[in-house]
Design a protein around this motif. Structure first.
Motif, PDB file in Angstrom:
ATOM      1  N   ILE A 171      37.887   3.437  28.351  1.00 25.70           N
ATOM      2  CA  ILE A 171      39.068   3.312  27.493  1.00 25.70           C
ATOM      3  C   ILE A 171      39.853   2.065  27.859  1.00 25.70           C
ATOM      4  O   ILE A 171      40.281   1.302  26.990  1.00 25.70           O
ATOM      5  N   GLU A 172      40.019   1.809  29.150  1.00 24.14           N
ATOM      6  CA  GLU A 172      40.774   0.634  29.583  1.00 24.14           C
ATOM      7  C   GLU A 172      40.092  -0.655  29.139  1.00 24.14           C
ATOM      8  O   GLU A 172      40.730  -1.588  28.668  1.00 24.14           O
ATOM      9  N   GLY A 173      38.787  -0.713  29.273  1.00 22.91           N
ATOM     10  CA  GLY A 173      38.045  -1.890  28.835  1.00 22.91           C
ATOM     11  C   GLY A 173      38.116  -2.070  27.333  1.00 22.91           C
ATOM     12  O   GLY A 173      38.273  -3.185  26.832  1.00 22.91           O
ATOM     13  N   PHE A 174      38.023  -0.976  26.603  1.00 21.50           N
ATOM     14  CA  PHE A 174      38.096  -1.061  25.151  1.00 21.50           C
ATOM     15  C   PHE A 174      39.463  -1.580  24.720  1.00 21.50           C
ATOM     16  O   PHE A 174      39.560  -2.402  23.806  1.00 21.50           O
ATOM     17  N   ARG A 175      40.514  -1.122  25.360  1.00 20.36           N
ATOM     18  CA  ARG A 175      41.858  -1.595  24.999  1.00 20.36           C
ATOM     19  C   ARG A 175      42.010  -3.084  25.285  1.00 20.36           C
ATOM     20  O   ARG A 175      42.706  -3.788  24.548  1.00 20.36           O
ATOM     21  N   ARG A 176      41.364  -3.583  26.316  1.00 19.30           N
ATOM     22  CA  ARG A 176      41.387  -5.041  26.565  1.00 19.30           C
ATOM     23  C   ARG A 176      40.690  -5.770  25.425  1.00 19.30           C
ATOM     24  O   ARG A 176      41.148  -6.831  24.995  1.00 19.30           O
ATOM     25  N   TRP A 177      39.591  -5.235  24.930  1.00 22.41           N
ATOM     26  CA  TRP A 177      38.907  -5.856  23.796  1.00 22.41           C
ATOM     27  C   TRP A 177      39.801  -5.867  22.562  1.00 22.41           C
ATOM     28  O   TRP A 177      39.808  -6.834  21.812  1.00 22.41           O
ATOM     29  N   GLN A 178      40.532  -4.787  22.335  1.00 22.30           N
ATOM     30  CA  GLN A 178      41.376  -4.707  21.137  1.00 22.30           C
ATOM     31  C   GLN A 178      42.393  -5.841  21.075  1.00 22.30           C
ATOM     32  O   GLN A 178      42.678  -6.337  19.997  1.00 22.30           O
ATOM     33  N   VAL A 179      42.938  -6.267  22.196  1.00 23.86           N
ATOM     34  CA  VAL A 179      43.955  -7.320  22.159  1.00 23.86           C
ATOM     35  C   VAL A 179      43.329  -8.689  21.897  1.00 23.86           C
ATOM     36  O   VAL A 179      44.036  -9.626  21.545  1.00 23.86           O
ATOM     37  N   TRP A 180      42.018  -8.814  22.042  1.00 24.38           N
ATOM     38  CA  TRP A 180      41.346 -10.091  21.783  1.00 24.38           C
ATOM     39  C   TRP A 180      41.055 -10.293  20.303  1.00 24.38           C
ATOM     40  O   TRP A 180      40.690 -11.377  19.883  1.00 24.38           O
ATOM     41  N   VAL A 181      41.170  -9.246  19.511  1.00 23.66           N
ATOM     42  CA  VAL A 181      40.799  -9.298  18.095  1.00 23.66           C
ATOM     43  C   VAL A 181      42.068  -9.339  17.247  1.00 23.66           C
ATOM     44  O   VAL A 181      42.946  -8.506  17.403  1.00 23.66           O
TER      45      VAL A 181
END
Length: 90
Positions: free
Chosen positions: A37-47
């Motif tokens: 979940i933490e890694g996915f949330r980091r990806w979300q801010v890149w998009v």
């Protein structure tokens, strides 16, 4: 398309080829089962806007699906790794 001789393992509504195996030691995934979940949330801010991409889900859907699937996804992935690496030598 799958490689000749590959075994189809998973599909989604948006994409037919989500996972396959080739022989007993090769797997291909069109998703990130290792992500937390933490890694996915980091990806979300890149998009900028995920809805602009083919097959993309809204941020709300991403959050809902992530929370619904996280435990099962982690259990599956760690089980896969345990089986896949069972024959590896230290």
């Amino acid at each position: 398309d799958l490689p000749d001789g590959a075994t189809h393992l998973a599909r989604s509504e948006a994409f037919e080829q989500q996972a396959f195996s080739y022989g007993s030691n090769c797997y291909g995934f069109q998703f990130h089962a290792e992500n937390t979940i933490e890694g996915f949330r980091r990806w979300q801010v890149w998009v900028d806007d995920p809805a602009d991409r083919p097959g993309a889900q809204s941020w709300e859907d991403q959050e809902r699906y992530m929370l619904e699937a996280d435990r099962a996804q982690a259990e599956w992935f760690y089980g896969f790794l345990d089986g896949f690496l069972a024959g590896a030598k230290a």
